[in-house]
Design a protein around this motif. Sequence first.
Motif, PDB file in Angstrom:
ATOM      1  N   UNK B 430      42.699  27.015  45.562  1.00 13.63           N
ATOM      2  CA  UNK B 430      41.937  26.898  44.270  1.00 13.63           C
ATOM      3  C   UNK B 430      43.290  27.678  43.340  1.00 13.63           C
ATOM      4  N   UNK B 437      45.520  27.940  33.310  1.00 18.59           N
ATOM      5  CA  UNK B 437      44.155  28.230  32.253  1.00 18.59           C
ATOM      6  C   UNK B 437      42.962  28.235  32.904  1.00 18.59           C
ATOM      7  N   UNK B 438      42.762  27.093  33.733  1.00 10.65           N
ATOM      8  CA  UNK B 438      41.429  27.031  34.321  1.00 10.65           C
ATOM      9  C   UNK B 438      41.250  28.367  35.036  1.00 10.65           C
ATOM     10  N   UNK B 441      40.317  31.155  32.870  1.00 12.71           N
ATOM     11  CA  UNK B 441      39.002  30.920  32.504  1.00 12.71           C
ATOM     12  C   UNK B 441      37.958  31.376  33.443  1.00 12.71           C
ATOM     13  N   UNK B 442      38.165  31.038  34.759  1.00 14.67           N
ATOM     14  CA  UNK B 442      37.100  31.758  35.857  1.00 14.67           C
ATOM     15  C   UNK B 442      37.059  33.095  35.894  1.00 14.67           C
ATOM     16  N   UNK B 444      37.556  35.219  33.387  1.00 14.94           N
ATOM     17  CA  UNK B 444      36.805  35.660  32.127  1.00 14.94           C
ATOM     18  C   UNK B 444      35.375  35.421  32.406  1.00 14.94           C
ATOM     19  N   UNK B 445      35.094  34.384  33.018  1.00 14.83           N
ATOM     20  CA  UNK B 445      33.631  33.941  33.181  1.00 14.83           C
ATOM     21  C   UNK B 445      33.161  35.027  34.210  1.00 14.83           C
ATOM     22  N   UNK B 446      34.095  35.272  35.202  1.00 13.45           N
ATOM     23  CA  UNK B 446      33.440  36.285  36.451  1.00 13.45           C
ATOM     24  C   UNK B 446      33.156  37.544  35.547  1.00 13.45           C
ATOM     25  N   UNK B 461      37.845  33.512  43.230  1.00 10.83           N
ATOM     26  CA  UNK B 461      38.840  33.776  42.552  1.00 10.83           C
ATOM     27  C   UNK B 461      38.905  35.550  43.023  1.00 10.83           C
TER      28      UNK B 461
END
Lengths: 464, 464
Positions: B430, B437-438, B441-442, B444-446, B461
């Motif tokens: 991954x 950027x993806x 974003x992951x 920040x989501x986490x 991640x």
Amino acid sequence: MRKKIQQLKNELTKALNASIHDDPDVLEKYAVDETSDLKGNPWLVVYAKSTQDVSITLNLCNKYTIPVIPRGAGTGVTGGAVPVSGGVVLSLEKMNKILEIDTENMIAVCEPGVITGQLQKEALQYGLMYPPDPASLDSCSLGGNVAEGAGGPRAVKYGTTKDYITGLEFVLTDGSIIQYGGKFIKNATGYNLTGILIGSEGTLAVITKIYCKLIPSPAHTLDMLIPFQSLHDAVQMVYTLLINRIRPAVLEFMEEDALTLAAQYLGQDMPHPQARAHLLIQLDGDSYQEIDQSLQTILSLGAVDPNTILVAQSPEQKERLWKARRCIREAIHAKSPVFLAEDCSVPRSKIVPFLTGVKQALTPYGLQSIMFGHAGDGNVHIDVLKNDMPYDEFKQLVPALKEIIYTEAYKFGGTITGEHGTGFIRKDALKKFASSQELSLYKRLKKAFDPNGILNPHKIIDLD
Amino acid sequence: MRKKIQQLKNELTKALNASIHDDPDVLEKYAVDETSDLKGNPWLVVYAKSTQDVSITLNLCNKYTIPVIPRGAGTGVTGGAVPVSGGVVLSLEKMNKILEIDTENMIAVCEPGVITGQLQKEALQYGLMYPPDPASLDSCSLGGNVAEGAGGPRAVKYGTTKDYITGLEFVLTDGSIIQYGGKFIKNATGYNLTGILIGSEGTLAVITKIYCKLIPSPAHTLDMLIPFQSLHDAVQMVYTLLINRIRPAVLEFMEEDALTLAAQYLGQDMPHPQARAHLLIQLDGDSYQEIDQSLQTILSLGAVDPNTILVAQSPEQKERLWKARRCIREAIHAKSPVFLAEDCSVPRSKIVPFLTGVKQALTPYGLQSIMFGHAGDGNVHIDVLKNDMPYDEFKQLVPALKEIIYTEAYKFGGTITGEHGTGFIRKDALKKFASSQELSLYKRLKKAFDPNGILNPHKIIDLD
């Protein structure tokens, strides 16, 4: 502030090949969407022509921390596209190309400004169907559908927008462009970004490309209108159909008042003036036999009087049946331009107690309420009309009316909205009915995507 | 650290009515899931009996910043339930009650430890079906299915887990309990929390209650095995079926080697030794006529030799057909306990070039690769067997082998994984194939869900 906007405008003009407008007549048009009685004040309107335009616009607005309100066709009814606190309206309507219809993989690749009905027509050329069918399908845009997670009458059999998106290209507020998914159906890579973006109402990212799953279009459809003695009988029929393995493509109910209003509006007679409720059913299938078999089953169930069921024998008759359903909101608007439009979702078995409860609670206010919607999935529309009540008086009542409706919905295990979204007009309701932990999770999610809170602010939630 | 764990254990013992274990034989069992060649080191195992247990455990582990690894039935194959860096394994297996099957609303309410096959059997008692059918359905848990977004053979017609979850109760790392959705089908309230949690592999929250949509179970099924001259012909057949409006419930392909291996393992003869590929097709419907009509259409398409098609005439024959498909991985494991199991997803039309590309690229390594899977949705399983290659040599090759497979997948517009998830073993892939950027974003989501990063760390991640 004015100086900041002027600077932004200059930079945008330099950086974009998109057209930028701030003349009053344009701003006037972008101050509203189709939400009843809500108006904002856009400062600028940017017509993006490419993903690059979107990226540059977001990046610059982020730099100036100026709000950006993404806008598809502006057909939303919860204020999603209304610049309630000012800002730049980023219109995607010029990004309206169907980039590809990949018949072999049955995937359409579209820009966000594509009109949903246009994609459906195009797909049909290849014997394919894009099932989601919001009432506004001839004017709403695919990007807007994704942002709102739009549903429609066919949802009962085919699901909603979220069930047909296999990939998205989207832009974050820093201007970064991300593609998640694509022309493949199954995806377990990373986190489900399409899942969180669908229905996020333009508050997390701006969608610039959409991969839509298409399915073989059923060869035939048959539409019928069935009158019932009571709403209870109509809703009971839905369960009877499903458990007997009849899977209609459409299962719409209309209460007496709804159909009466529609008939008056169309200047038609009521087919069954004595009926208290109607079901509009569409059967679809690949052969006439298949459909006829379902029809025979329906008649054999004993719940329907064969002499009262109205089966459309021609495209004209089909059109007439649908006109009545589709014009309900128009009819309401014609009768009372100011009205409250709610679309709560409840367990299917609770539709009747829910609507009965709402009716009882509304009685003291002496207001006319029209109830109709998707009996197959428990998503019901309740419109409360102002009629000749003085505007201010009605306006004052609105919070109480909403509270009544939402309270009943939660009482029966339902929720505030099934289709139209939280948007601006239901933000307070969300604050009231969601737990503080859920709300703060929403805020953290919002910040994960949009740290400066510039993207469609005051929709769904307010950042502190 | 040991002291911290002891303190945590004492507090947990005081606070929970759940049983807590740290004796070696228990820890040994929870050091692994079904991922090939991966072992972790759990410090404690907590068997939660209630949402409260989960809440208290998370809250305390969060206080001590000790990793928590949620675990369903431990049938995952990407290391999702393996405590790779130690921590507390939070087992949901004792929360295994089907709380309700609401036949009227066609919704099942389940605890996360419910075995998927159990729910299916239970639903069938009421003529209802829970469609998702991962190969491990007799041993995997519903909570694990949700965490992984599990698919299965029936996905081609019925979709995957994500298409059947109408609501979730889940617990955040601070112990707060949130319910999103419920017994209603459509939900546009707030952000789509079920959407982001499905497939999040236990890294964002711990799921404690699941609302599953059920559908009327088709009355009849018919299974058949069709031999083809080439993989190309087999995959072409899939498109031919779909465009001719045949919608099989199952469309599985098995390459020559896959079926040969299965046959050897079962001690059976190959039905068509000369065939290069097979399709396992299941038709389902509510009447024999309906199914027979589809069968006749299939035969009339000219792509199949009626003399070679094997139609199951009895439950025993059906069982035999399925055994061959289901035992492939078992057979692989028996032949080579160490193997690489990939499940890339590509556009359906790219299955052949993708697999051909992979084969070519693998040739120089002289390793046996077995290819099979879901031809209907482009999700293909590629297993590369160690066989008699020395362990260290194979182990050294693995990164290169994975890179080859993923590179081909992306080349054809596909992705790393369609079903099994990123987990631990695909985290590096991954990192390599997703944009920066993806990835951020992951992260920040986490952090939005799990600020201290205690929940199933090093899966999907790594936080910096």
